[in-house]
Design an enzyme around this catalytic site. Structure first.
Site, PDB file in Angstrom:
ATOM      1  N   ARG A 137       0.807  -1.210   0.000  1.00 53.82           N
ATOM      2  CA  ARG A 137       0.000   0.000   0.000  1.00 53.82           C
ATOM      3  C   ARG A 137       0.845   1.268   0.000  1.00 53.82           C
ATOM      4  NH1 ARG A 137      -1.635   3.829  -0.696  1.00 53.82           N
ATOM      5  NH2 ARG A 137      -3.583   4.913  -0.346  1.00 53.82           N
ATOM      6  N   TYR A 138       2.001   1.175   0.653  1.00 54.55           N
ATOM      7  CA  TYR A 138       2.887   2.338   0.801  1.00 54.55           C
ATOM      8  C   TYR A 138       4.142   2.107  -0.033  1.00 54.55           C
ATOM      9  CZ  TYR A 138      -0.058   3.169   4.913  1.00 54.55           C
ATOM     10  OH  TYR A 138      -1.111   3.381   5.751  1.00 54.55           O
ATOM     11  N   ARG A 141       7.284  -0.062   1.883  1.00 54.88           N
ATOM     12  CA  ARG A 141       7.099  -1.145   2.850  1.00 54.88           C
ATOM     13  C   ARG A 141       5.920  -2.029   2.466  1.00 54.88           C
ATOM     14  NH1 ARG A 141       5.585   3.800   4.392  1.00 54.88           N
ATOM     15  NH2 ARG A 141       3.910   4.180   5.898  1.00 54.88           N
ATOM     16  N   CYS A 150      -4.825 -17.153  14.740  1.00 52.72           N
ATOM     17  CA  CYS A 150      -4.438 -16.329  15.889  1.00 52.72           C
ATOM     18  C   CYS A 150      -4.643 -17.147  17.153  1.00 52.72           C
ATOM     19  CB  CYS A 150      -5.296 -15.073  15.967  1.00 52.72           C
ATOM     20  SG  CYS A 150      -5.024 -13.983  14.559  1.00 52.72           S
ATOM     21  N   CYS A 154     -10.293 -11.680  17.851  1.00 50.51           N
ATOM     22  CA  CYS A 154     -10.871 -10.404  18.267  1.00 50.51           C
ATOM     23  C   CYS A 154     -12.118 -10.152  17.425  1.00 50.51           C
ATOM     24  CB  CYS A 154      -9.875  -9.276  18.038  1.00 50.51           C
ATOM     25  SG  CYS A 154      -8.221  -9.662  18.631  1.00 50.51           S
ATOM     26  N   CYS A 157     -11.955  -7.852  14.355  1.00 54.23           N
ATOM     27  CA  CYS A 157     -10.753  -8.004  13.520  1.00 54.23           C
ATOM     28  C   CYS A 157     -10.977  -7.480  12.107  1.00 54.23           C
ATOM     29  CB  CYS A 157     -10.331  -9.463  13.434  1.00 54.23           C
ATOM     30  SG  CYS A 157      -8.908  -9.694  12.344  1.00 54.23           S
ATOM     31  N   ARG A 159      -9.317  -8.099   9.600  1.00 49.93           N
ATOM     32  CA  ARG A 159      -9.020  -9.135   8.612  1.00 49.93           C
ATOM     33  C   ARG A 159      -9.882 -10.375   8.823  1.00 49.93           C
ATOM     34  NH1 ARG A 159      -3.259  -8.093   9.215  1.00 49.93           N
ATOM     35  NH2 ARG A 159      -3.465  -6.081   8.215  1.00 49.93           N
ATOM     36  N   ASP A 318     -12.077  -0.020  12.228  1.00 49.53           N
ATOM     37  CA  ASP A 318     -12.409  -0.098  10.804  1.00 49.53           C
ATOM     38  C   ASP A 318     -13.876  -0.472  10.612  1.00 49.53           C
ATOM     39  OD1 ASP A 318      -9.833   0.520   9.907  1.00 49.53           O
ATOM     40  OD2 ASP A 318      -9.176  -1.559  10.114  1.00 49.53           O
ATOM     41  N   ASP A 355      -7.749   4.317   9.315  1.00 45.17           N
ATOM     42  CA  ASP A 355      -7.299   3.644   8.107  1.00 45.17           C
ATOM     43  C   ASP A 355      -8.404   3.917   7.085  1.00 45.17           C
ATOM     44  OD1 ASP A 355      -5.668   2.066   6.467  1.00 45.17           O
ATOM     45  OD2 ASP A 355      -5.220   0.704   8.134  1.00 45.17           O
ATOM     46  N   LYS A 362      -3.303   4.777   6.397  1.00 44.19           N
ATOM     47  CA  LYS A 362      -3.525   5.399   7.704  1.00 44.19           C
ATOM     48  C   LYS A 362      -3.464   6.920   7.600  1.00 44.19           C
ATOM     49  CE  LYS A 362      -1.243   1.520  10.001  1.00 44.19           C
ATOM     50  NZ  LYS A 362      -0.867   0.761   8.770  1.00 44.19           N
TER      51      LYS A 362
HETATM   52  C1  LIG Z   1      -0.226  -0.289   8.759  1.00 37.56           C
HETATM   53  C2  LIG Z   1       0.333  -0.765   7.527  1.00 37.56           C
HETATM   54  C3  LIG Z   1       1.707  -0.670   7.270  1.00 37.56           C
HETATM   55  C4  LIG Z   1       2.679  -0.068   8.241  1.00 37.56           C
HETATM   56  O1  LIG Z   1       2.434   1.301   8.418  1.00 37.56           O
HETATM   57  P1  LIG Z   1       3.344   2.163   9.410  1.00 37.56           P
HETATM   58  O2  LIG Z   1       2.654   3.482   9.498  1.00 37.56           O
HETATM   59  O3  LIG Z   1       4.697   2.224   8.786  1.00 37.56           O
HETATM   60  O4  LIG Z   1       3.379   1.439  10.710  1.00 37.56           O
HETATM   61  C5  LIG Z   1       2.164  -1.129   6.054  1.00 37.56           C
HETATM   62  N1  LIG Z   1       1.322  -1.659   5.142  1.00 37.56           N
HETATM   63  C6  LIG Z   1       0.005  -1.738   5.350  1.00 37.56           C
HETATM   64  C7  LIG Z   1      -0.864  -2.295   4.292  1.00 37.56           C
HETATM   65  C8  LIG Z   1      -0.538  -1.305   6.557  1.00 37.56           C
HETATM   66  O5  LIG Z   1      -1.862  -1.423   6.782  1.00 37.56           O
HETATM   67  S1  SF4 Z   2      -7.026  -8.309  15.433  1.00 35.25           S
HETATM   68 FE1  SF4 Z   2      -7.374 -10.050  14.037  1.00 35.25          FE
HETATM   69  S2  SF4 Z   2      -5.337 -10.610  13.313  1.00 35.25           S
HETATM   70 FE2  SF4 Z   2      -5.054  -9.373  15.179  1.00 35.25          FE
HETATM   71  S3  SF4 Z   2      -4.989 -10.866  16.871  1.00 35.25           S
HETATM   72 FE3  SF4 Z   2      -7.085 -10.172  16.699  1.00 35.25          FE
HETATM   73  S4  SF4 Z   2      -8.069 -11.715  15.379  1.00 35.25           S
HETATM   74 FE4  SF4 Z   2      -5.853 -11.912  15.094  1.00 35.25          FE
END
Ligand SMILES: *Cc1c(COP(=O)(O)O)cnc(C)c1O
Ligand code: SF4
Length: 412
Positions: A137-138, A141, A150, A154, A157, A159, A318, A355, A362
Site C-alpha cells: 500500500r505504501y 514497505r 491467531c 478479536c 478483527c 481481517r 475499521d 485507516d 492510515k
Molecule cells: C499499517 C500498515 C503498514 C505499516 O504502516 P506504518 O505506518 O509504517 O506502521 C504497512 N502496510 C500496510 C498495508 C498497513 O496497513
Molecule cells: S485483530 Fe485479528 S489478526 Fe489481530 S490478533 Fe485479533 S483476530 Fe488476530
C-alpha cells in the site's frame, strides 16, 4: 478440550475485578485450571490445544452468558471463529456483562447486523495485493501475511474475512512468491509480518522466514505485528527471543486494548522481548465500552510504558461488517487524544489514525492545535487552552507541499 477435565470444574471465579485499580499488575491466575500441572499451563501448545472454541465450554465456564452472547456464539463459526486461550479467559469478569475483556473475544449476535457502509475488506487490502498474502500500500514497505490463525480471535478483527477461515476464504500464502516479489522490488526496505499471528509459527518456520527476508539486501527493517504476548504470553520463550535477536533491527508491534490485559505474565513476556533488544510498540483499537474513555486510555498507555512498550497507534475501528456495537466515535477518539497530549509522558502518547475506508492507508487524526497560520505567523494553543503566537521565518510561500486534494465528498 479434554472433556474429562470439564467434569472436575468446581472453581468459583472471583467477581468485581472491574473495580480493580486500572494500573495494578495482577496475574491472570489459574481459574478453572488450577488442577493442571504447571508444566502444561506454562506450555503455549497446551494453551492452544485447550482453547475455548465451543458454546458448551463457554456455558460451563461462564454461566452468566447473555442471550446475545449465546446466539452470537452459535453463529460465530460462519463469520469469525471463537477461540480464547484459558490464560486470557481468566481475565474475564463473569459478573460484568460489559467486561472489557469479554466484549473483545466473546461473539455477540450483533455481529450479524451489517450497515450499508460496512465492508468485509474495509482497508481495501485485497485490491493492493500483488501476490496473495502481500499488501503493498505504501511506497517503501509491505505487509506480509504469514498465516490466518491467531491465539484468540478479536471480534472486531479488520481481517476477519480471512482470519480463522470461518467464511471459507481459504488463505494459503505461498512464501516463495511473497519473498520473490519483495526481492524483485528494491524500493521495499521495510517488511511487516502479520496475519493472523506470525508468532504462532514454530521457531523453526519463523526463523526460516526471517532468514530469507534478511538475505534480501534492500530489506533494512523487519517487524512483527502480534497479539501473542497478550493472548498467550507463554509463547515468549527464551528460545524464541534468542532466535529473534539474530535478525535485528527487528521491531515488534503488540496489540493491547485495556489495562487489564497487562498482567504480570504479560509484563514478564514483554520484558523478555525488550531484553532481547526488540523495540516494542503497541497498537490499540478504539472500542466502545472497552477503552473509549480518557481515564482508561491514560491508565493503559502509562501501564504500557511500565512494560517498556511505546504506545504507537490508536486505530479508529475499521468499518468491518458487524462491528457497529464495538465502534466508538471519532469525537471520543479526539477527546482521548486531547486528554493525553501534555497531560502525560510524551512517550505515552500514540498517534490516533483512521485507516481510510477503501484503501487510502492510515491518516493521522489530531485535535486542532493550529488556530491560524499565514506567511507571517502561526497562532497555536496548548493542552491547557492557552493561545500563543510564533513568528514565521520568511521562506517564501506559506503553502506546505502537501498533495492536492479534492473536497467534493459531501453527500456521502
Ligand atoms: C499499517 C500498515 C503498514 C505499516 O504502516 P506504518 O505506518 O509504517 O506502521 C504497512 N502496510 C500496510 C498495508 C498497513 O496497513
Ligand atoms: S485483530 Fe485479528 S489478526 Fe489481530 S490478533 Fe485479533 S483476530 Fe488476530
Amino acid at each position: 478440550m479434554n472433556e474429562s477435565l470439564v467434569g472436575q470444574v468446581d472453581y468459583q471465579p472471583p467477581s468485581g475485578s472491574g473495580s480493580q485499580n486500572l494500573k495494578e499488575f495482577r496475574s491472570a491466575g489459574r481459574g478453572f485450571w488450577s488442577h493442571i500441572p504447571d508444566a502444561d499451563w506454562n506450555d503455549w501448545r497446551w494453551q492452544m490445544k485447550n482453547r475455548i472454541t465451543k458454546l458448551d465450554q463457554l456455558l460451563k465456564y461462564l454461566p452468566t452468558l447473555t442471550p446475545e452472547e449465546y446466539s452470537g456464539t452459535l453463529l460465530a463459526n460462519t463469520k469469525l471463529a471463537m477461540g480464547i486461550t484459558p490464560y486470557f479467559f481468566n481475565l474475564i469478569d463473569p459478573s460484568d456483562e460489559n467486561c472489557p475483556i469479554r466484549r473483545q473475544v466473546i461473539p455477540r449476535i450483533e455481529e450479524t447486523n451489517t450497515a450499508a457502509w460496512e465492508m468485509s475488506d474495509p482497508c481495501g487490502e485485497d485490491s493492493h495485493s500483488p501476490v496473495e498474502g502481500l499488501v503493498h500500500r505504501y511506497p517503501d514497505r509491505v505487509l506480509f501475511l504469514v498465516t490466518d490463525r491467531c491465539a484468540s480471535y478479536c471480534r472486531y478483527c479488520t481481517r476477519s474475512r480471512l482470519v480463522s477461515n470461518a467464511t471459507g476464504y481459504d488463505f494459503h500464502p505461498e512464501y516463495d512468491k511473497q519473498i520473490a516479489y519483495i526481492a524483485a522490488h528494491p524500493e521495499i526496505r521495510d517488511v511487516l509480518l502479520s496475519g493472523g499471528d506470525p508468532l504462532l509459527l514454530s521457531d523453526e518456520k519463523l526463523e526460516n522466514l526471517l532468514s530469507r527476508l534478511r538475505a534480501i539486501p534492500h530489506v533494512e527493517f523487519l517487524r512483527i505485528g502480534t497479539r501473542i504476548p497478550i493472548f498467550l504470553p507463554q509463547r515468549i520463550t527464551p528460545e524464541l527471543t534468542a532466535m529473534l535477536r539474530k535478525f535485528h533491527p527487528l521491531f515488534m508491534s503488540v496489540h493491547s486494548n485495556h489495562p487489564r490485559e497487562l498482567t504480570t505474565e504479560v509484563r514478564d513476556a514483554l520484558g523478555r522481548l525488550a531484553d532481547a533488544g526488540i523495540p516494542l510498540g503497541n497498537q490499540s483499537v478504539l472500542l466502545k465500552d472497552v477503552n473509549d474513555t480518557p481515564e482508561v486510555m491514560k491508565a493503559h498507555v502509562q501501564k504500557l510504558l511500565m512494560c517498556r512498550v511505546k504506545p504507537y497507534y490508536i486505530y479508529q475501528c475499521d468499518l468491518i461488517s458487524g462491528s457497529a456495537h464495538l465502534r466508538a466515535s471519532v469525537r471520543q477518539g479526539l477527546e482521548i487524544m486531547e486528554q493525553l497530549r501534555g497531560h502525560t509522558t510524551g512517550y505515552g502518547v500514540p498517534q490516533y489514525v483512521i485507516d481510510a475506508p477503501g484503501g487510502g492507508g492510515k491518516v493521522p487524526i489530531n485535535p486542532d492545535y493550529i488556530l491560524k497560520r499565514d506567511g507571517e505567523r502561526i497562532i497555536i494553543r496548548n493542552f491547557e487552552g492557552q493561545v500563543f503566537e510564533y513568528p514565521e521565518a520568511p521562506d517564501g510561500s506559506p503553502e506546505v507541499s502537501s498533495p492536492r486534494f479534492d473536497v467534493a465528498v459531501e453527500g456521502r
